[in-house]
Enzyme design. Structure first.
Site, PDB file in Angstrom:
ATOM      1  N   TYR A 112       3.714 -10.813  -9.759  1.00 32.35           N
ATOM      2  CA  TYR A 112       4.002 -11.229  -8.388  1.00 32.35           C
ATOM      3  C   TYR A 112       4.322 -12.732  -8.447  1.00 32.35           C
ATOM      4  O   TYR A 112       3.569 -13.500  -9.071  1.00 32.35           O
ATOM      5  CB  TYR A 112       2.781 -10.960  -7.516  1.00 32.35           C
ATOM      6  N   ASP A 184      -4.241  -6.652 -11.245  1.00 27.04           N
ATOM      7  CA  ASP A 184      -3.718  -6.618  -9.881  1.00 27.04           C
ATOM      8  C   ASP A 184      -3.228  -5.183  -9.647  1.00 27.04           C
ATOM      9  O   ASP A 184      -2.242  -4.746 -10.239  1.00 27.04           O
ATOM     10  CB  ASP A 184      -2.577  -7.637  -9.735  1.00 27.04           C
ATOM     11  N   LYS A 209      -0.453  -4.852   1.539  1.00 23.09           N
ATOM     12  CA  LYS A 209       0.509  -3.821   1.142  1.00 23.09           C
ATOM     13  C   LYS A 209      -0.023  -2.415   1.458  1.00 23.09           C
ATOM     14  O   LYS A 209      -0.301  -2.130   2.593  1.00 23.09           O
ATOM     15  CB  LYS A 209       0.874  -4.010  -0.329  1.00 23.09           C
TER      16      LYS A 209
HETATM   17  C1  LIG Z   1       1.889  -9.391  -2.073  1.00 24.08           C
HETATM   18  C2  LIG Z   1       1.265  -9.442  -3.397  1.00 24.08           C
HETATM   19  C3  LIG Z   1       0.326 -10.421  -3.728  1.00 24.08           C
HETATM   20  C4  LIG Z   1      -0.048 -11.536  -2.778  1.00 24.08           C
HETATM   21  O1  LIG Z   1      -0.642 -11.066  -1.621  1.00 24.08           O
HETATM   22  P1  LIG Z   1      -0.586 -11.799  -0.192  1.00 24.08           P
HETATM   23  O2  LIG Z   1      -1.397 -10.873   0.650  1.00 24.08           O
HETATM   24  O3  LIG Z   1       0.840 -11.892   0.214  1.00 24.08           O
HETATM   25  O4  LIG Z   1      -1.197 -13.133  -0.349  1.00 24.08           O
HETATM   26  C5  LIG Z   1      -0.249 -10.386  -4.988  1.00 24.08           C
HETATM   27  N1  LIG Z   1       0.095  -9.437  -5.882  1.00 24.08           N
HETATM   28  C6  LIG Z   1       1.006  -8.486  -5.598  1.00 24.08           C
HETATM   29  C7  LIG Z   1       1.350  -7.469  -6.640  1.00 24.08           C
HETATM   30  C8  LIG Z   1       1.614  -8.437  -4.354  1.00 24.08           C
HETATM   31  O5  LIG Z   1       2.519  -7.495  -4.087  1.00 24.08           O
END
Ligand SMILES: *Cc1c(COP(=O)(O)O)cnc(C)c1O
Length: 394
Positions: A112, A184, A209
């Site tokens: 990301y 993640d 997400k």
């Molecule tokens: C969106 C995202 C983030 C960051 O999250 P936020 O809620 O926008 O701060 C981190 N890792 C991945 C894989 C993401 O899609």
């Protein structure tokens, strides 16, 4: 907390960490919109600050946030969770807890965007060194490990390349060198993948997400496998202050209850749409972990319970032809983010990953023609007709 740890995933998603309010019978967790909590007397206050259970101040814990933390922790098979103001607050909580001056982190190269950018641009100021490797081959990780490597940070499926990392193999390599493994899990969500069960020490999410799923909240979560790690993370998190607000937690609690339903529907749409695009003469390439053509399809079958609902593709004619797609689709909305109930489409090289130098982007296979689509829960026929129409314009 009900022990429903042996129940099915759909049951756990709905009930884990939740309980009927003993005072009122309220079925939905109330929003405890308060910044602070009163103590019965001086000794009670001292006991709460001394580590006995009890709420003190919302940055240090709140019942609404806790209901969500317990829910996600149970879905991930962890000992507890820490709600964060955003996914990036969750990422930083992990980095700040594990890394210090003179240490080194190995991370997936196609991360990301900001997760990579802060390691490249901010952490060197504190003497932290990082190496980015293609973790789809665990040998690359093994080769990058140093004596001072304290953290192995993996994103799988990776954004936006949809490459996978073998979590079990990577955890074995990292642990042999004494490093902590954080994954993640945003792209898969706990519905499809549980990194802690595959050997990771920490799993984190942007709940913005799939977990929230309604494109109306920014939020994050970190789950630890063992209590010592959870305590280390909490100590940093509570004082750094990137904690979660109870109203934010309540919205995500509302969203997560339909995670299973949404994921099933979005995956069905994604699988059909990916198959349609794979066979379309104007499509140059497509990478979706649910398709047999994905280079790591066998690994997807082994460590995930489905291919997810995000894929990337390139159309013949490269960037310009890709723009024709992005500018003319009517149902997927041109916006960054993913995992919402509606389909979203974006161009990583000029949007989410524009902050990474072009040469490094290419090195990580984030090519200029790459279009990322996060498939939502719309009527499938409408999505296919929309894509078919714009591909004919090329
Ligand atoms: C969106 C995202 C983030 C960051 O999250 P936020 O809620 O926008 O701060 C981190 N890792 C991945 C894989 C993401 O899609």
């Amino acid at each position: 907390m009900k022990d429903i740890s042996k129940r099915g995933m759909m049951t756990r998603i709905i009930h884990a960490g939740q309980h009927v309010d003993p005072q009122t019978g309220a079925v939905a967790t109330p929003i405890y919109q308060t910044s602070t909590f009163s103590f019965r007397d001086a000794d009670h206050g001292a006991a709460c600050f001394g580590g006995e259970p009890g709420y003190k101040y919302t940055r240090l814990g709140n019942p609404t946030t806790e209901a969500l933390e317990n829910n996600i922790a149970q879905l991930e098979g962890g000992c507890g969770g820490l709600g964060a103001a955003s996914g990036m607050a969750a990422v930083n909580m992990v980095y700040l807890t594990i890394l210090s001056q003179g240490t080194h982190v190995v991370a997936t190269e196609s991360l990301y965007g900001p997760s990579r950018m802060i390691l490249e641009n901010e952490y060197p100021r504190f003497g932290v060194e990082s190496t980015f490797v293609d973790t789809s081959n665990p040998e690359n990780l093994a080769a990058a490990m140093q004596d001072n490597t304290k953290l192995v940070y993996i994103e799988t499926p990776a954004n936006p390349t949809l490459k996978l990392a073998d979590i079990k193999a990577c955890a074995e390599i990292a642990h042999a060198k004494g490093a902590v493994v954080a994954v993640d899990n945003t792209f898969a969500s706990p519905y499809l993948q549980n990194p802690l069960e595959l050997g990771a020490d920490i799993v984190l999410h942007s709940m913005t997400k799939f977990i929230n799923g309604h494109t109306d909240v920014v939020a994050g979560m970190v789950v630890a496998k063992d209590p010592d790690m959870l305590a280390r993370l909490a100590k940093v998190h509570y004082n750094m202050g990137g904690t979660m607000d109870p109203h934010q937690a309540w919205l995500v609690l509302r969203g997560v209850k339909s995670l299973g339903l949404r994921m099933e529907r979005a995956m069905e749409n994604a699988m059909k749409l990916a198959t349609f695009l794979e066979n379309h003469p104007k499509v140059d390439w497509i990478r979706y972990p649910g398709l047999e053509s994905h280079p790591q399809y066998a690994l997807a079958r082994k460590q995930m319970r489905g291919g997810g609902a995000v894929f990337s593709f390139g159309v013949k004619g490269g960037l310009e032809a890709g723009k024709t797609v992005i500018n003319n689709v009517e149902i997927p909305i041109l916006a960054v983010s993913l995992g919402g109930i509606e389909s979203l489409i974006e161009h990583p090289a000029s949007m989410t990953h524009a902050g990474i130098p072009a040469a490094e982007r290419l090195e990580a296979d984030i090519t200029d023609d790459l279009v990322r689509i996060a498939v939502g829960c719309e009527a499938y026929e409408d999505l296919e007709a929309d894509l078919a129409r714009v591909l004919d314009m090329i």
